[in-house]
Design a protein around this motif. Sequence first.
Motif, PDB file in Angstrom:
ATOM      1  N   ALA A 167       0.873  -1.180   0.000  1.00 38.21           N
ATOM      2  CA  ALA A 167       0.000   0.000   0.000  1.00 38.21           C
ATOM      3  C   ALA A 167       0.905   1.224   0.000  1.00 38.21           C
ATOM      4  O   ALA A 167       2.003   1.191   0.570  1.00 38.21           O
ATOM      5  N   VAL A 168       0.441   2.279  -0.642  1.00 41.63           N
ATOM      6  CA  VAL A 168       1.235   3.501  -0.764  1.00 41.63           C
ATOM      7  C   VAL A 168       0.408   4.677  -0.245  1.00 41.63           C
ATOM      8  O   VAL A 168      -0.736   4.853  -0.699  1.00 41.63           O
ATOM      9  N   LEU A 214      -1.871  -4.562  -4.670  1.00 43.70           N
ATOM     10  CA  LEU A 214      -2.134  -3.364  -3.858  1.00 43.70           C
ATOM     11  C   LEU A 214      -3.309  -3.646  -2.931  1.00 43.70           C
ATOM     12  O   LEU A 214      -4.313  -4.219  -3.355  1.00 43.70           O
ATOM     13  N   ASP A 266      -5.923  -1.835  -0.468  1.00 38.43           N
ATOM     14  CA  ASP A 266      -6.476  -0.521  -0.093  1.00 38.43           C
ATOM     15  C   ASP A 266      -6.750  -0.538   1.418  1.00 38.43           C
ATOM     16  O   ASP A 266      -7.881  -0.750   1.855  1.00 38.43           O
ATOM     17  N   ASP A 325       5.919   3.881  -7.270  1.00 39.35           N
ATOM     18  CA  ASP A 325       4.871   4.157  -6.280  1.00 39.35           C
ATOM     19  C   ASP A 325       4.200   5.514  -6.501  1.00 39.35           C
ATOM     20  O   ASP A 325       3.125   5.764  -5.937  1.00 39.35           O
ATOM     21  N   HIS A 369       0.476   5.754  -7.332  1.00 39.34           N
ATOM     22  CA  HIS A 369      -0.361   5.282  -6.215  1.00 39.34           C
ATOM     23  C   HIS A 369      -0.377   6.324  -5.094  1.00 39.34           C
ATOM     24  O   HIS A 369      -1.381   6.509  -4.425  1.00 39.34           O
ATOM     25  N   ALA A 399      -2.695   9.051  -6.155  1.00 36.92           N
ATOM     26  CA  ALA A 399      -4.098   8.615  -6.031  1.00 36.92           C
ATOM     27  C   ALA A 399      -4.524   8.630  -4.563  1.00 36.92           C
ATOM     28  O   ALA A 399      -5.633   9.065  -4.234  1.00 36.92           O
ATOM     29  N   ALA A 400      -3.624   8.180  -3.684  1.00 36.58           N
ATOM     30  CA  ALA A 400      -3.966   8.151  -2.248  1.00 36.58           C
ATOM     31  C   ALA A 400      -4.169   9.574  -1.722  1.00 36.58           C
ATOM     32  O   ALA A 400      -5.076   9.830  -0.930  1.00 36.58           O
TER      33      ALA A 400
END
Length: 212
Positions: free
Chosen positions: A12-13, A35, A37, A202, A205, A208-209
């Motif tokens: 996870a990032v 990945l 979530d 990463d 990601h 997006a996070a």
Amino acid sequence: MPSQRNLTFYHAVPSRSGTVHWMLQELGIPFDVKLVDIRGGEGQTPEFLALNPLGKVPTITHGDTVVTEAAAICCYLADLYPEAGLAPALDDPKRGEYLRWLFFSPSTIEPAMIDRVRQYTAEDSSQNSYRDWETLVPILVDFVGKADPWLMGKSFTTVDVVFGSTIRFGCMFGILPKYPEFETYIARIDARPAYQRAQELDAPHFAAAMAG
Ligand SMILES: N[C@@H](CCC(=O)N[C@@H](CS)C(=O)NCC(=O)O)C(=O)O
């Protein structure tokens, strides 16, 4: 010799699994990424809890073997690929010092940083795995300041990945003071192609996070 068993990395990032991602890039070995979530609850599915009952990343599966805990995973991978030279051999006199500092991160530095952020001070410092902040920080500064250029000496090892990630995290979030010893060492980490590769992979990601 490359392992014939399939390696799957639950990631996870941003999270502590970034440490394992960097390690995998240092090794340059094939692996599948899944990945998770964690912020959306995917760590709590029955399938994932069967692998890691805490529902946490990083977790890896290697064939039928499941390994959790960032430092344990990195230690496992370094021993699995001895030709990469990221761990002293079992009979190398440096092995003890290597293990000591490798596990110093999760068992000593991390609890200290968490207590620091939560502004928790134990009445009796002998109850802390790290004794107390004032004792611990000079030990970290001394150890990192002696890196020549890496923590175990001339060779880059898994200690740099695990301990280095913790020091980097502590400085980035202002938990650890930005001592020159830390900053010089972190600049060395940042210059490593494998570290940069992990960051680049990463980055989407991470974006997006942050957007979510
Ligand atoms: N002791 C574990 C801690 C792992 C951990 O706390 N992971 C966090 C991300 S940094 C996580 O998966 N959190 C999701 C959750 O607890 O639901 C290790 O060192 O690997």
